[in-house]
Structure formats: structure tokens, C-alpha cells
Design a protein around this motif. Structure first.
Motif, PDB file in Angstrom:
ATOM      1  N   MET A 144      18.779   5.815  -4.000  1.00 52.87           N
ATOM      2  CA  MET A 144      17.591   5.554  -4.990  1.00 52.87           C
ATOM      3  C   MET A 144      18.008   4.642  -6.000  1.00 52.87           C
ATOM      4  O   MET A 144      19.360   3.485  -5.708  1.00 52.87           O
ATOM      5  CB  MET A 144      18.649   6.587  -6.022  1.00 52.87           C
ATOM      6  CG  MET A 144      17.707   6.671  -7.471  1.00 52.87           C
ATOM      7  SD  MET A 144      18.742   7.264  -8.949  1.00 52.87           S
ATOM      8  CE  MET A 144      18.958   9.149  -7.621  1.00 52.87           C
ATOM      9  N   ASP A 145      17.246   3.602  -5.883  1.00 49.44           N
ATOM     10  CA  ASP A 145      17.028   1.773  -6.734  1.00 49.44           C
ATOM     11  C   ASP A 145      16.760   2.269  -7.844  1.00 49.44           C
ATOM     12  O   ASP A 145      16.241   2.381  -8.519  1.00 49.44           O
ATOM     13  CB  ASP A 145      16.261   1.641  -5.850  1.00 49.44           C
ATOM     14  CG  ASP A 145      16.120   0.832  -4.203  1.00 49.44           C
ATOM     15  OD1 ASP A 145      17.648   1.038  -3.941  1.00 49.44           O
ATOM     16  OD2 ASP A 145      15.208   1.046  -3.240  1.00 49.44           O
ATOM     17  N   PHE A 146      17.626   0.901  -8.123  1.00 53.06           N
ATOM     18  CA  PHE A 146      17.999   1.123 -10.475  1.00 53.06           C
ATOM     19  C   PHE A 146      17.166  -0.195 -10.227  1.00 53.06           C
ATOM     20  O   PHE A 146      17.352  -1.470 -10.207  1.00 53.06           O
ATOM     21  CB  PHE A 146      19.250   0.803 -10.341  1.00 53.06           C
ATOM     22  CG  PHE A 146      19.557   1.020 -11.648  1.00 53.06           C
ATOM     23  CD1 PHE A 146      19.517   2.372 -12.555  1.00 53.06           C
ATOM     24  CD2 PHE A 146      19.602  -0.037 -12.577  1.00 53.06           C
ATOM     25  CE1 PHE A 146      19.091   2.315 -13.856  1.00 53.06           C
ATOM     26  CE2 PHE A 146      20.138   0.024 -13.988  1.00 53.06           C
ATOM     27  CZ  PHE A 146      19.624   1.826 -14.825  1.00 53.06           C
ATOM     28  N   LEU A 147      16.320  -0.391 -10.589  1.00 56.29           N
ATOM     29  CA  LEU A 147      15.073  -1.135 -11.711  1.00 56.29           C
ATOM     30  C   LEU A 147      15.140  -1.592 -13.236  1.00 56.29           C
ATOM     31  O   LEU A 147      15.477  -0.177 -13.356  1.00 56.29           O
ATOM     32  CB  LEU A 147      13.333  -0.699 -11.217  1.00 56.29           C
ATOM     33  CG  LEU A 147      12.923  -0.509  -9.845  1.00 56.29           C
ATOM     34  CD1 LEU A 147      10.987  -0.295  -9.762  1.00 56.29           C
ATOM     35  CD2 LEU A 147      13.267  -1.853  -8.696  1.00 56.29           C
TER      36      LEU A 147
ATOM     37  N   PRO B   7       4.539   3.398  -8.061  1.00 58.82           N
ATOM     38  CA  PRO B   7       4.315   4.114  -8.921  1.00 58.82           C
ATOM     39  C   PRO B   7       5.077   5.500  -9.718  1.00 58.82           C
ATOM     40  O   PRO B   7       5.296   6.711 -10.553  1.00 58.82           O
ATOM     41  CB  PRO B   7       3.217   4.893  -8.521  1.00 58.82           C
ATOM     42  CG  PRO B   7       2.822   3.295  -8.269  1.00 58.82           C
ATOM     43  CD  PRO B   7       3.775   2.889  -7.367  1.00 58.82           C
ATOM     44  N   THR B   8       6.578   5.909  -8.693  1.00 64.28           N
ATOM     45  CA  THR B   8       6.519   7.203  -8.172  1.00 64.28           C
ATOM     46  C   THR B   8       8.541   6.857  -9.154  1.00 64.28           C
ATOM     47  O   THR B   8       8.887   7.405  -9.841  1.00 64.28           O
ATOM     48  CB  THR B   8       7.236   7.717  -6.901  1.00 64.28           C
ATOM     49  OG1 THR B   8       7.970   6.521  -6.542  1.00 64.28           O
ATOM     50  CG2 THR B   8       6.079   8.143  -6.665  1.00 64.28           C
ATOM     51  N   ALA B   9       8.256   5.246  -9.420  1.00 69.87           N
ATOM     52  CA  ALA B   9       9.600   4.679 -10.740  1.00 69.87           C
ATOM     53  C   ALA B   9      10.016   6.091 -11.849  1.00 69.87           C
ATOM     54  O   ALA B   9       8.769   6.084 -12.364  1.00 69.87           O
ATOM     55  CB  ALA B   9       9.341   3.955 -10.750  1.00 69.87           C
ATOM     56  N   VAL B  10      10.749   6.575 -11.485  1.00 64.28           N
ATOM     57  CA  VAL B  10      10.898   7.392 -13.210  1.00 64.28           C
ATOM     58  C   VAL B  10      11.756   6.816 -14.522  1.00 64.28           C
ATOM     59  O   VAL B  10      12.758   5.666 -14.059  1.00 64.28           O
ATOM     60  CB  VAL B  10      11.748   8.321 -12.822  1.00 64.28           C
ATOM     61  CG1 VAL B  10      12.092   9.450 -14.082  1.00 64.28           C
ATOM     62  CG2 VAL B  10      11.133   9.511 -11.885  1.00 64.28           C
ATOM     63  N   PRO B  11      11.320   6.198 -16.183  1.00 64.81           N
ATOM     64  CA  PRO B  11      11.868   5.883 -16.688  1.00 64.81           C
ATOM     65  C   PRO B  11      12.551   6.053 -17.133  1.00 64.81           C
ATOM     66  O   PRO B  11      13.020   7.473 -17.310  1.00 64.81           O
ATOM     67  CB  PRO B  11      10.392   5.564 -17.520  1.00 64.81           C
ATOM     68  CG  PRO B  11       8.989   6.474 -16.705  1.00 64.81           C
ATOM     69  CD  PRO B  11       9.098   7.100 -16.094  1.00 64.81           C
ATOM     70  N   ILE B  12      13.830   5.359 -17.004  1.00 67.08           N
ATOM     71  CA  ILE B  12      15.129   6.168 -18.337  1.00 67.08           C
ATOM     72  C   ILE B  12      15.396   5.051 -18.979  1.00 67.08           C
ATOM     73  O   ILE B  12      15.550   3.271 -19.525  1.00 67.08           O
ATOM     74  CB  ILE B  12      16.037   6.361 -17.225  1.00 67.08           C
ATOM     75  CG1 ILE B  12      17.107   6.333 -17.796  1.00 67.08           C
ATOM     76  CG2 ILE B  12      16.888   5.075 -16.430  1.00 67.08           C
ATOM     77  CD1 ILE B  12      18.665   6.999 -17.141  1.00 67.08           C
ATOM     78  N   ALA B  13      15.436   5.431 -20.508  1.00 71.01           N
ATOM     79  CA  ALA B  13      16.231   5.009 -21.585  1.00 71.01           C
ATOM     80  C   ALA B  13      17.285   5.668 -22.129  1.00 71.01           C
ATOM     81  O   ALA B  13      18.625   5.099 -22.236  1.00 71.01           O
ATOM     82  CB  ALA B  13      14.949   5.413 -23.002  1.00 71.01           C
TER      83      ALA B  13
ATOM     84  N   PRO C 299      14.637  11.177  -7.781  1.00 70.71           N
ATOM     85  CA  PRO C 299      13.425   9.956  -7.322  1.00 70.71           C
ATOM     86  C   PRO C 299      14.082   8.545  -6.703  1.00 70.71           C
ATOM     87  O   PRO C 299      15.560   8.063  -6.394  1.00 70.71           O
ATOM     88  CB  PRO C 299      13.752   9.672  -8.942  1.00 70.71           C
ATOM     89  CG  PRO C 299      14.583   9.799  -9.485  1.00 70.71           C
ATOM     90  CD  PRO C 299      15.195  10.940  -9.032  1.00 70.71           C
ATOM     91  N   GLU C 300      13.049   8.025  -6.322  1.00 71.54           N
ATOM     92  CA  GLU C 300      13.349   7.072  -5.001  1.00 71.54           C
ATOM     93  C   GLU C 300      14.033   5.444  -5.908  1.00 71.54           C
ATOM     94  O   GLU C 300      14.757   4.660  -5.297  1.00 71.54           O
ATOM     95  CB  GLU C 300      12.124   6.816  -4.607  1.00 71.54           C
ATOM     96  CG  GLU C 300      12.351   5.616  -3.434  1.00 71.54           C
ATOM     97  CD  GLU C 300      10.957   5.321  -2.018  1.00 71.54           C
ATOM     98  OE1 GLU C 300      11.102   4.686  -1.441  1.00 71.54           O
ATOM     99  OE2 GLU C 300      10.231   5.913  -2.405  1.00 71.54           O
ATOM    100  N   TYR C 301      13.424   6.010  -7.399  1.00 74.14           N
ATOM    101  CA  TYR C 301      12.759   4.313  -7.438  1.00 74.14           C
ATOM    102  C   TYR C 301      13.459   5.263  -9.527  1.00 74.14           C
ATOM    103  O   TYR C 301      12.624   6.009 -10.076  1.00 74.14           O
ATOM    104  CB  TYR C 301      12.562   3.809  -8.272  1.00 74.14           C
ATOM    105  CG  TYR C 301      11.635   3.042  -6.918  1.00 74.14           C
ATOM    106  CD1 TYR C 301      12.684   2.139  -6.625  1.00 74.14           C
ATOM    107  CD2 TYR C 301      10.810   3.275  -6.387  1.00 74.14           C
ATOM    108  CE1 TYR C 301      12.111   0.977  -5.202  1.00 74.14           C
ATOM    109  CE2 TYR C 301      10.910   2.727  -5.134  1.00 74.14           C
ATOM    110  CZ  TYR C 301      11.272   1.553  -4.343  1.00 74.14           C
ATOM    111  OH  TYR C 301      10.935   1.428  -3.310  1.00 74.14           O
ATOM    112  N   LEU C 302      14.601   4.162 -10.588  1.00 71.08           N
ATOM    113  CA  LEU C 302      14.605   4.440 -11.753  1.00 71.08           C
ATOM    114  C   LEU C 302      14.265   3.428 -12.499  1.00 71.08           C
ATOM    115  O   LEU C 302      15.515   2.184 -11.380  1.00 71.08           O
ATOM    116  CB  LEU C 302      16.403   4.567 -12.213  1.00 71.08           C
ATOM    117  CG  LEU C 302      16.491   6.337 -12.368  1.00 71.08           C
ATOM    118  CD1 LEU C 302      17.679   6.807 -12.420  1.00 71.08           C
ATOM    119  CD2 LEU C 302      15.764   7.581 -12.645  1.00 71.08           C
TER     120      LEU C 302
END
Length: 296
Positions: free
Chosen positions: A1-4, A20-26, A42-45
Motif C-alpha cells: 500500500m502506497d501513501f500519497l 483513480p483508485t486511491a482512497v482519500p483519508i482525512a 487499497p493500493e493507494y491511500l
């Protein structure tokens, strides 16, 4: 899982366009639970915590522009007058720690029918401001929920804010849970009186595949209040009207049996909450009329 971890809104939109598959996190109050229980990988957060404008709000003449990451605690403390229904709903969200982190944008993004903010947003009436590198648009709340945990966002869009109509009358919120705190709703109900347009709006949570309004109940009540002259007289709503409203609200529900409650119980509870919240809001409306009597 990559963290953006974008530093600006523009960087966040670019990252979402590229992934586009990145899951937003706040706040992370929904996403991290799913990850910790291995329900989602998810592949990306996409971490949005560095984007300050998402935690800001602006009170206008007719609406409040609420940033997607404004914490529930701030809504309770700062926007109780403008958004009373949402403030009441915010009180029921989990624990103080989670209320300090979570925001309305997370509820909307997850689109769970049990999200605490949904009934209040539906009752108040609002539009969800979403944006991508292609531009921005406003999605009416009635069109936002498209299925179980699905919403109207395109794959490259992020929720920026919610434009919520300021209260012009009393609002209420009620929630049934299996305990008093830290609980997912068995069912929930929101109601808002809109005296300026002489209408009533509702919201039902955790009693259908998506958050919904009790539209037949609204239509019945709107007609009954108008035909009976209730808006002008502010007289007590008759028990027969309240009963019919509650029955129609209960009939709008389309729940399931699960570990928190049965479908029959949810329908029953929605009716009870509809009748009670109608009584509370109407008594507040009548009180406002009495408080202005004799004022020149």
C-alpha cells in the motif's frame, strides 16, 4: 500500500487523477477500521490532512459552506445556530476523540446508510461540492447516494465541501443504538421545518440500502399543515396528523435484519422517532411564535 501526501488541493486533485483508485483519508475513522480488519486493502491511500481549506467553513446569507474535513466537534461548538440538526447528529458520533477527527466529508465518501450525518443533511437540504482536474460541480444531496456504500462521485473526483442551507426553522435528530455511546446506528431520523417555504424535510439513516427521505410523509404533512393553517396559527398538530406522518415515515423504510436489529424493529423505531421529532420541532416553532408576540 502506497501513501500519497499532497501539500495542496491542486496536488491532491492531480494525485487522484493519476491514481483513480486511491482512497482519500482525512479523519480515517471509517477507512482505518476497514483496513485494520482487513476488509479493504487499497493500493493507494491519499492523505488530505495537510490541506487546510478542507477544515474551514464560511457562513453566507443563505448557506453554510462546510469544508469536508471540518471536525464534528467544531460543528457542535461553532455552527449550532446555523446547522442545528447537523450539530445534534454530531453529538451522537462515537467518542470525543473521533468527533475531533471525523468530518462530514468522510461520511459522504463512505456513503454508509448508517452514517450519522446523512439524515441531518437530507433534512436540511444541501449540495455536495466535488472537484477533479476537469473542474468542479455541485451534486444535490438527493442525487448523491446511488447504492449501498456508493455515491455519485466520479473516479477522479474528491469532496471539497458541502453547501448546507442555514436553518430557517427548528430541526431535530434522533438515533437508536444498542448502547449510549460509541455505537453504529440501528436507525436514525432527522427532520427540519422550513417556514420560509412552508415545507418539512426528513432524513432516514440505517433503515434502507441508502440514506433516504420519507417523501410520502413529507408530502402528507406539507399538505396537512397548509390546509389546516398551521403555519400561520402555530396551533398544536393534531394526534391524527402526527400518527399518519409517523406511519408514512415508517413505510418509507426498507431495512434488513442484522446483528444490530431486525427489519421490523427498525420500521417501528423510525415511526416512533418521526412522531417524536415532529412534536419537538413543532413545539419549538410554536415557542418562537409566542416569544415574538407583542414585539413592535
Amino acid at each position: 500500500m502506497d501513501f500519497l501526501r499532497p501539500a495542496s488541493w491542486e496536488e491532491a486533485l492531480a494525485a487522484k487523477a493519476e491514481h483513480p483508485t486511491a482512497v482519500p483519508i482525512a479523519g480515517g475513522t471509517d477507512v482505518m477500521v476497514e483496513i485494520n480488519f482487513d476488509h479493504r486493502r487499497p493500493e493507494y491511500l491519499l492523505d488530505l490532512n495537510r490541506i487546510s481549506e478542507l477544515s474551514e467553513w464560511e457562513v453566507g446569507e443563505e448557506t453554510v459552506r462546510l469544508g469536508a474535513s471540518v471536525p464534528y466537534t467544531k460543528i457542535m461548538e461553532e455552527l449550532r445556530t446555523e446547522l442545528p440538526g447537523l450539530a445534534l447528529a454530531s453529538h451522537t458520533v462515537a467518542s470525543p476523540q473521533i468527533r475531533n477527527r471525523g468530518g462530514v466529508g468522510g461520511n459522504l465518501g463512505t456513503a454508509s446508510p448508517a452514517g450519522d450525518a446523512h439524515p441531518a443533511l437530507l433534512a436540511a437540504d444541501c449540495e455536495v461540492e466535488v472537484e477533479s482536474v476537469r473542474g468542479s460541480r455541485l451534486i444535490p444531496i438527493d442525487e448523491f447516494y446511488t447504492g449501498v456504500k456508493r455515491n455519485a462521485l466520479a473516479a477522479d473526483e474528491l469532496i471539497k465541501s458541502v453547501h448546507i442551507k442555514k436553518a430557517d426553522g427548528p430541526q431535530q435528530y434522533s438515533k437508536v443504538g444498542t448502547r449510549n455511546a460509541m455505537v453504529i446506528a440501528v436507525c436514525a431520523f432527522g427532520i427540519a421545518l422550513h417556514p420560509e417555504t412552508r415545507t418539512v424535510r426528513t432524513g432516514i439513516g440505517s433503515a434502507a440500502p441508502t440514506p433516504i427521505r420519507a417523501k410520502a410523509a413529507e408530502e402528507f404533512l406539507n399538505a396537512a399543515l397548509e390546509e389546516g393553517g398551521f403555519w400561520d396559527s402555530r396551533k398544536i398538530i393534531t394526534p391524527s396528523i402526527a400518527k399518519q406522518f409517523a406511519e408514512l415515515a415508517s413505510g418509507a423504510a426498507n431495512p434488513i435484519d442484522d446483528v444490530r436489529g431486525t427489519a421490523n424493529y427498525r420500521r417501528h423505531a423510525v415511526g416512533i422517532m418521526a412522531r417524536r421529532t415532529l412534536g419537538w420541532t413543532w413545539e419549538s416553532y410554536r415557542g418562537e411564535g409566542r416569544s415574538t408576540e407583542g414585539v413592535a
